[in-house]
Write an enzyme that holds these catalytic residues in place. Structure first.
Site, PDB file in Angstrom:
ATOM      1  N   PRO A 266       0.804  -1.232   0.000  1.00 21.68           N
ATOM      2  CA  PRO A 266       0.000   0.000   0.000  1.00 21.68           C
ATOM      3  C   PRO A 266       0.836   1.281   0.000  1.00 21.68           C
ATOM      4  O   PRO A 266       0.414   2.283  -0.591  1.00 21.68           O
ATOM      5  CB  PRO A 266      -0.827  -0.124   1.282  1.00 21.68           C
ATOM      6  CG  PRO A 266      -0.960  -1.598   1.488  1.00 21.68           C
ATOM      7  CD  PRO A 266       0.360  -2.173   1.058  1.00 21.68           C
ATOM      8  N   TYR A 267       2.003   1.267   0.627  1.00 18.73           N
ATOM      9  CA  TYR A 267       2.855   2.456   0.606  1.00 18.73           C
ATOM     10  C   TYR A 267       3.235   2.813  -0.825  1.00 18.73           C
ATOM     11  O   TYR A 267       3.049   3.954  -1.281  1.00 18.73           O
ATOM     12  CB  TYR A 267       4.102   2.211   1.453  1.00 18.73           C
ATOM     13  CG  TYR A 267       5.153   3.282   1.320  1.00 18.73           C
ATOM     14  CD1 TYR A 267       4.869   4.613   1.612  1.00 18.73           C
ATOM     15  CD2 TYR A 267       6.444   2.959   0.902  1.00 18.73           C
ATOM     16  CE1 TYR A 267       5.845   5.604   1.481  1.00 18.73           C
ATOM     17  CE2 TYR A 267       7.424   3.934   0.776  1.00 18.73           C
ATOM     18  CZ  TYR A 267       7.116   5.258   1.067  1.00 18.73           C
ATOM     19  OH  TYR A 267       8.075   6.227   0.936  1.00 18.73           O
TER      20      TYR A 267
END
EC number: 5.1.3.5
Length: 399
Positions: free
Chosen positions: A206-207
């Protein structure tokens, strides 16, 4: 009684006249003094002065970038909510550059997940309306791969949504230059090394996904505007200010997610019992991850060069790394050598969302911005950071 009243009236009039005269004189003296102004110098453009908004300027990279900008005579406004940054770093910068009109700090949140979006957006617009920014360096973001796998919505809000908010404010207030802090995590795990700017972006956590979404928003907007955009994709950042003025001081509760350098130093200081190396079964020479470690001093130099070379209506995308990969085991040995400490190492299973091998091809940034990493000795960078850590075992102290 009538006689007494008639004698007092001239005294009242006289006192009023004297008070009025003194007030006028005070105003004249104040207006003539160099420090007096009806509006802040930060709220107006000045010929020969570039005013840079540094979001996340109280953080590790943002504070080092602010130091460099101030050293190079830029005017700087830091906006930070101190959720990851340190007020102590801001105080260091304020002491180093106390002159009026050099540095101001605004405590503000670009977008709190618990806040109403309209309120947050209004706050950002207020900051832009009250300050005459010439450029924005957008560092503010949560930035831990492991944490992003556990709190994905937080990362999409904090990175992607907040970047959109900043971009909208820039457009509304005619701020024409953006230097965007991105990451090599947007590439994911490419099939070939080294990574160039043309390497397909397939983030796996997700980063990296949130950063790529933010990049896409910026690129889409830039097609219809005259904004000058520079996107810098960092590799793994280490080191600290060579003169020992600033360092890396993550919150204690974030140590589990932090950079390997911070964990090494904590182990060397005895703050934690040892160092945890996650993953020894990667398809690499020694089984541990391979990364490209870039010194923070080199990184901020790339930002200043990007700011200097930014052109209206143009987009520049650059990898910022050394071009050399080092394994985690190599890093640990360099850290042991830099600290002189006997560090206990525990080998654990892989961290979710991690990838085996990542290192850059920095030839594009060298050719176009005349930038080359200078601090490439891993042990020297760690030694510099270690000196600051030893002198600041509690970081910058209480917020």
């Amino acid at each position: 009684m009538d006689f007494g009243d008639s004698r007092r009236k001239p005294n009242v009039v006289g006192k009023f006249t004297v008070a009025a005269a003194l007030t006028v004189m005070c105003i004249i003296v104040l207006k003539q003094s160099p420090g007096f102004s009806s509006t802040s110098v930060f709220s107006r453009h000045e010929v020969g002065v570039t005013h840079v908004l540094v979001t996340g300027g109280a953080g590790y990279i943002g504070s080092h970038a602010t130091l460099r900008l101030l050293r190079d005579n830029y005017r700087v406004t830091i906006v930070d909510n101190l959720s990851r940054g340190n007020m102590g770093a801001v105080r260091v910068l304020q002491r180093l550059f106390p002159e009026p009109g050099r540095l101001q700090f605004i405590y503000a949140d670009l977008g709190d997940a618990k806040a109403v979006s309209f309120v947050s957006t209004t706050q950002v617009n207020k900051i832009f309306s009250e300050n005459a920014f010439d450029a924005v360096m957008h560092f503010a973001a949560v930035a831990y791969v492991g944490e992003s796998t556990m709190e994905p919505l937080r990362y999409y809000h904090n990175i992607t949504s907040n970047t959109l908010t900043v971009l909208e404010a820039m457009a509304a207030h005619n701020v024409k230059t953006l230097i965007y802090s991105s990451t090599c995590a947007t590439y994911g795990e490419p099939d070939t090394m080294p990574i160039t700017e043309a390497t397909p972006q397939n983030p796996i956590n997700p980063y990296g996904k949130a950063k790529k979404m933010a990049e896409d928003i910026i690129l889409d907007f830039s097609k219809r505007s005259e904004m000058a955009v520079m996107i810098l994709r960092y590799f793994n950042v280490i080191g600290s200010d060579p003169e020992g003025r600033l360092g890396e001081a993550p919150r204690p509760e974030l140590r589990e997610h932090g950079r390997i350098s911070g964990a090494c130093f904590d182990a060397a200081l005895g703050i934690i019992p040892g160092l945890k190396v996650r993953g020894t079964d990667y398809p690499t020479a020694d089984g541990t991850c391979i990364r490209d470690y870039i010194d923070v001093t080199d990184l901020v130099d790339a930002h200043v060069k990007a700011l200097d070379k930014a052109q209206p209506g143009k987009v520049g995308i650059y990898n910022v790394g050394t071009g050399h990969g080092r394994s985690v085991k190599e890093f640990v040995e360099a850290c042991k050598s830099a600290t002189g400490a006997s560090i206990k190492v525990s080998f654990l299973t892989r961290r979710p969302g991690d990838y085996a091998e990542v290192y850059s091809d920095p030839s594009k940034i060298h050719d176009e911005l005349n930038w080359t990493a200078r601090y490439t000795d891993l042990r020297e960078s760690l030694s510099t950071a270690w000196k600051w850590q030893k002198a600041h075992p509690n970081g910058y102290g209480s917020a």
